[in-house]
Write a protein that holds these residues in place. Structure first.
Motif, PDB file in Angstrom:
ATOM      1  N   LYS A   1      -2.469 -26.270 -12.879  1.00  0.00           N
ATOM      2  CA  LYS A   1      -1.396 -26.283 -11.881  1.00  0.00           C
ATOM      3  C   LYS A   1      -0.736 -24.912 -11.769  1.00  0.00           C
ATOM      4  CE  LYS A   1      -0.305 -31.192 -12.448  1.00  0.00           C
ATOM      5  NZ  LYS A   1       0.667 -32.183 -12.952  1.00  0.00           N
ATOM      6  N   ARG A   2      -0.270 -24.619 -10.548  1.00  0.00           N
ATOM      7  CA  ARG A   2       0.518 -23.415 -10.330  1.00  0.00           C
ATOM      8  C   ARG A   2       1.875 -23.553 -11.021  1.00  0.00           C
ATOM      9  NH1 ARG A   2       2.083 -23.502  -5.523  1.00  0.00           N
ATOM     10  NH2 ARG A   2       1.062 -25.396  -4.758  1.00  0.00           N
ATOM     11  N   MET A   3       2.503 -22.402 -11.293  1.00  0.00           N
ATOM     12  CA  MET A   3       3.756 -22.412 -12.051  1.00  0.00           C
ATOM     13  C   MET A   3       4.893 -23.115 -11.305  1.00  0.00           C
ATOM     14  SD  MET A   3       3.275 -20.989 -15.040  1.00  0.00           S
ATOM     15  CE  MET A   3       1.774 -21.990 -14.993  1.00  0.00           C
TER      16      MET A   3
ATOM     17  N   ARG B   1       5.982 -24.637 -19.199  1.00  0.00           N
ATOM     18  CA  ARG B   1       6.451 -26.016 -19.179  1.00  0.00           C
ATOM     19  C   ARG B   1       7.544 -26.243 -20.224  1.00  0.00           C
ATOM     20  NH1 ARG B   1       4.844 -30.507 -16.629  1.00  0.00           N
ATOM     21  NH2 ARG B   1       2.898 -29.559 -15.899  1.00  0.00           N
ATOM     22  N   GLN B   2       7.372 -25.672 -21.412  1.00  0.00           N
ATOM     23  CA  GLN B   2       8.360 -25.859 -22.464  1.00  0.00           C
ATOM     24  C   GLN B   2       9.680 -25.171 -22.126  1.00  0.00           C
ATOM     25  OE1 GLN B   2       8.254 -27.869 -25.218  1.00  0.00           O
ATOM     26  NE2 GLN B   2      10.414 -27.317 -25.207  1.00  0.00           N
TER      27      GLN B   2
ATOM     28  N   ILE C   1       7.192 -26.068 -12.992  1.00  0.00           N
ATOM     29  CA  ILE C   1       8.657 -25.988 -13.071  1.00  0.00           C
ATOM     30  C   ILE C   1       9.295 -27.162 -12.336  1.00  0.00           C
ATOM     31  CG2 ILE C   1      10.687 -24.628 -12.415  1.00  0.00           C
ATOM     32  CD1 ILE C   1       8.819 -22.127 -12.630  1.00  0.00           C
ATOM     33  N   ALA C   2       8.814 -27.455 -11.129  1.00  0.00           N
ATOM     34  CA  ALA C   2       9.375 -28.553 -10.339  1.00  0.00           C
ATOM     35  C   ALA C   2       9.235 -29.886 -11.062  1.00  0.00           C
ATOM     36  CB  ALA C   2       8.704 -28.617  -8.967  1.00  0.00           C
ATOM     37  N   GLU C   3       8.095 -30.104 -11.705  1.00  0.00           N
ATOM     38  CA  GLU C   3       7.900 -31.349 -12.459  1.00  0.00           C
ATOM     39  C   GLU C   3       8.927 -31.482 -13.575  1.00  0.00           C
ATOM     40  OE1 GLU C   3       3.064 -32.036 -11.875  1.00  0.00           O
ATOM     41  OE2 GLU C   3       3.838 -31.258 -13.779  1.00  0.00           O
TER      42      GLU C   3
ATOM     43  N   SER D   1      13.276 -26.981 -21.546  1.00  0.00           N
ATOM     44  CA  SER D   1      14.490 -26.582 -22.267  1.00  0.00           C
ATOM     45  C   SER D   1      15.632 -26.265 -21.304  1.00  0.00           C
ATOM     46  CB  SER D   1      14.206 -25.356 -23.143  1.00  0.00           C
ATOM     47  OG  SER D   1      13.213 -25.634 -24.102  1.00  0.00           O
ATOM     48  N   LEU D   2      15.269 -25.789 -20.109  1.00  0.00           N
ATOM     49  CA  LEU D   2      16.276 -25.483 -19.087  1.00  0.00           C
ATOM     50  C   LEU D   2      16.882 -26.743 -18.485  1.00  0.00           C
ATOM     51  CD1 LEU D   2      17.664 -23.660 -16.917  1.00  0.00           C
ATOM     52  CD2 LEU D   2      15.473 -23.692 -15.660  1.00  0.00           C
ATOM     53  N   LYS D   3      16.108 -27.801 -18.368  1.00  0.00           N
ATOM     54  CA  LYS D   3      16.479 -29.007 -17.620  1.00  0.00           C
ATOM     55  C   LYS D   3      17.882 -29.540 -17.926  1.00  0.00           C
ATOM     56  CE  LYS D   3      16.146 -32.938 -15.330  1.00  0.00           C
ATOM     57  NZ  LYS D   3      16.435 -32.984 -13.876  1.00  0.00           N
ATOM     58  N   PRO D   4      18.324 -29.670 -19.202  1.00  0.00           N
ATOM     59  CA  PRO D   4      19.653 -30.254 -19.451  1.00  0.00           C
ATOM     60  C   PRO D   4      20.809 -29.455 -18.851  1.00  0.00           C
ATOM     61  CG  PRO D   4      18.332 -30.225 -21.463  1.00  0.00           C
ATOM     62  CD  PRO D   4      17.600 -29.401 -20.455  1.00  0.00           C
ATOM     63  N   PHE D   5      20.589 -28.191 -18.557  1.00  0.00           N
ATOM     64  CA  PHE D   5      21.667 -27.321 -18.074  1.00  0.00           C
ATOM     65  C   PHE D   5      21.454 -26.903 -16.615  1.00  0.00           C
ATOM     66  CE2 PHE D   5      20.443 -26.450 -22.503  1.00  0.00           C
ATOM     67  CZ  PHE D   5      21.491 -27.102 -23.126  1.00  0.00           C
TER      68      PHE D   5
END
Length: 346
Positions: free
Chosen positions: A115-117, A86-87, A121-123, A91-95
């Motif tokens: 939850k599954r991975m 999740r972290q 990631i989608a959240e 961290s990926l989200k802004p880019f």
């Protein structure tokens, strides 16, 4: 279009997949939080902690800066431990850009949420779960980097994205199949780690091949049982992500889960086992999650139940085996619904 691909993070499996991608693409960026590790990869082309003695392709570029790693990439491959997924996704989200292909290759659940991975990631990325492609199958990192023939599967309900993921990875040493059953592939990859722990326990106790064969067979039965309950196609568990990954993880000393189980079977306490491993043993967290899931769904997972009690409730491995062998008499093949029967034969 850019030929840059990014891998997050630089553990053994992430580094191995970066090596596969480096054979197919001109630039592969490998993100790590550890500046010393990045310097070692860039300066000496090795990742000594996770893959000692292996020379990495020169076109793998390590960086500790997420923006540098991701900007301009056509695809991002996330191989973070389940506890840190999740972290890393956050961290990926802004880019992150919607046109990027996102593949994950982590086999586990988020401990707190179960939850599954792909959901985690989608959240965090704010996208649909179907946009995330899962990569799984029988694939030891140590063999992949030595170019041993390896075959895996990529899964998503989005055929276009699975085709893109297949094209991203496939080469003469790394064969890739596609599958629409994202749920089944993801569950199979996570749950087989529990059975691999059990196989290690059995070997540590000196029980031999008969016991291990039975453990794998009945383990696959309970993996399939909970998988179907959660919407997976039962045939997925007979494929690469199911029986293929189960066999390789439960029978090889490359497997961290098998090694951890083996030490537990020899009588070593869990804390000592984890300290000696030096790397994440996903099956331990997965056992905790699967135990909770089985209770919530009302699905019997007897092997998972016993391993949970060995790991977290102080039950001895030998007592766990005795409990499994002393269960009520049952037919091998369980009754299935007409709907499931039709699904098997569709």
């Amino acid at each position: 279009m850019s030929d840059k691909v990014t891998v997050l993070v630089a553990g053994s499996w992430g580094t191995a997949l970066a090596s596969v991608l480096a054979a197919n693409h001109s630039e592969v960026y490998l993100w790590t939080r550890n500046s010393d590790q990045a310097a070692e990869i860039n300066g000496s082309h090795i990742n000594n902690k996770y893959l000692p003695g292996i020379s990495l392709p020169a076109n793998i570029i390590a960086t500790t800066d997420m923006e540098t790693a991701v900007s301009g990439s056509k695809a991002v491959v996330i191989v973070a431990p389940s506890s840190g997924m999740r972290q890393v996704a956050r961290s990926l989200k802004p880019f992150w850009k919607d046109e990027m292909l996102c593949v994950h290759a982590t086999k586990g659940f988020e401990t707190e949420s179960k939850k599954r991975m792909s959901i985690v990631i989608a959240e965090e990325l704010g996208c649909d779960e179907g946009q995330i492609v899962v990569l799984s199958g029988p694939s030891h990192a140590e063999e992949v980097v030595r170019l041993c023939p390896t075959t895996v599967v990529v899964a998503s309900p989005d055929d276009k994205r699975t085709a893109e993921a297949q094209e991203l990875f496939i080469n003469n040493d790394f064969r890739v199949y596609t599958n629409r059953d994202q749920v089944g592939v993801e569950l199979a990859g996570a749950l087989k780690n529990i059975i691999a722990l059990g196989a290690g326990l059995s070997d540590g106790l000196g029980f031999g091949d008969n016991a291990k064969a039975a453990l794998l067979t009945r383990g696959l039965a309970e993996i399939s049982r909970v998988g179907v309950e959660l919407g997976a196609n039962p045939l997925t568990f007979a494929g690469l992500a199911g029986i293929g990954d189960l066999v390789v993880t439960a029978t090889s000393q490359h497997s961290r889960n098998w090694r951890a189980g083996f030490m537990l079977g020899q009588g070593k306490p869990l804390d000592e086992v984890l300290e000696s491993m030096g790397m994440v043993v996903e099956g331990i967290r997965t056992t905790e999650a699967a135990y909770a899931i089985s209770i919530k769904l009302g699905v019997q997972m007897p092997i998972t139940d016993q391993i949970y009690h060995v790991l977290f409730k102080g039950r001895s491995p030998r007592s766990a085996v005795e409990a499994l062998m002393g269960r009520d008499r049952k037919p091998e093949l369980e009754a299935i619904s007409q709907e499931t029967w039709e699904q098997w034969h569709s």
